[in-house]
Write an enzyme that holds these catalytic residues in place. Sequence first.
Site, PDB file in Angstrom:
ATOM      1  N   ASN A   1     129.488 -69.262   3.850  1.00  0.00           N
ATOM      2  CA  ASN A   1     129.326 -69.646   2.450  1.00  0.00           C
ATOM      3  C   ASN A   1     130.081 -70.919   2.089  1.00  0.00           C
ATOM      4  OD1 ASN A   1     131.112 -67.308   3.094  1.00  0.00           O
ATOM      5  ND2 ASN A   1     132.037 -67.818   1.121  1.00  0.00           N
TER       6      ASN A   1
ATOM      7  N   CYS B   1     133.441 -68.095  -4.702  1.00  0.00           N
ATOM      8  CA  CYS B   1     132.501 -67.141  -5.312  1.00  0.00           C
ATOM      9  C   CYS B   1     133.222 -66.222  -6.267  1.00  0.00           C
ATOM     10  CB  CYS B   1     131.811 -66.256  -4.299  1.00  0.00           C
ATOM     11  SG  CYS B   1     131.472 -67.000  -2.781  1.00  0.00           S
TER      12      CYS B   1
ATOM     13  N   THR C   1     127.533 -57.678  -1.662  1.00  0.00           N
ATOM     14  CA  THR C   1     128.811 -56.980  -1.496  1.00  0.00           C
ATOM     15  C   THR C   1     128.577 -55.523  -1.109  1.00  0.00           C
ATOM     16  OG1 THR C   1     129.865 -58.451  -3.095  1.00  0.00           O
ATOM     17  CG2 THR C   1     130.940 -56.312  -2.703  1.00  0.00           C
TER      18      THR C   1
END
Length: 380
Positions: free
Chosen positions: A148, A320, A71
């Site tokens: 992802n 996530c 991130t």
Amino acid sequence: MQAYFDHNATTRIDQRVLEAMLPYLTDEYGNASSRHDLGTRARRAINRAREQVAAVVGVQPAQVVFVSGGTEANNLFTRGAAAYLKPTQVAVSAIEHPCVMKPALDLARSGWSVRKLRVGAEGFLDLGDAGEALSVPTGAVSVMLANNETGVIQPVREVAEMARAAGAWMHTDAVQALGKIAVSFEGLGVHAMTLSAHKIYGPKGAGALVIDKRLQLKPVIHGGGHEGGLRSGTENVPAIVGFGAACELAANRLDHVARHTGLLRERLDAGLARLGAGIFGRDAPRIPNTTYFAFENIDGETLVIELNKAGFAVASGAACSSTSTDPSTTLLAMGVEPELARGAVRVSFGVTNTPEQVEQLVSSLSTVVARLRQLAAVAV
Ligand code: PLP
């Protein structure tokens, strides 16, 4: 014990990685900026980790900037590039993780125009659209190496060529690709790349932005000037050491992990086909460990909860971090109907999963889906 099939969310730390970290959580607690022996040993440990991270993607250690994770690395590139460049266009694929998409969208407030690059029905970037997008002055481009959710591997090298020709800085988020396919910074021709430790059997809270040293990024976090001034803050030595060890492990066992998870995925996909599920991105190149699927008229969240009760940890939607029940933006960008997108379930395998677990999952899916269908029929 639950069968854990959510390795794209996070992985269990490998015992060897943990053992490499332990001294730096106990006796070796020095601050790497201190000049005494304890500090010097911490600095040496960071240097070694920097070499290990650099080696896994084929760069020089000086190109590795340690940060707190994927991130932060994505924010550092997006904000750091924008703060240096004069505002033009920033182009990002429509399926980027929120930690690329949100900072990119935020640049609109400082005079940038934000262009989302389209993907096709299989979740693979539309290169024609990318070419068109880059025909106007563009400062920075970001396209993830593997998505992802779908696991679809994106044509980063091709986009990087276009970006270079257009004079733009090219970044790729390789968080989901590392440890699953070979990743080469040079081979991809990018200027910057994001990595994260906890997706590769390393600790949470460590990652890196790998950069072309000619890039003039502005830091986002200011302070004591650590990491070449790009990321101030006392280094998280144990996590960085663990990240280095995890990278070395990933490089050493890449072939094994790819083959092992690929065989499990083949088994699962065959089972899903028998049960009538649709697989998103099935015909696109995918990282070997990931399958993203849906059954018509079956809610993904419900399926995840039922599978959890049956002893399987799988994910729905983006998973996530998301607590929202909105359909996945990746699937919507692929043109999937919201109703079907709400059914999405992701299975992501790891090195410790077994064929028996996959057979058990398919069998449970069969039972759970039949039961949910029956309940739906009664409710009508
Ligand atoms: N990028 C991608 C593609 C991801 O899947 C994730 C995590 O799920 C991240 C970035 C964020 O990484 P981190 O959890 O290290 O902040």
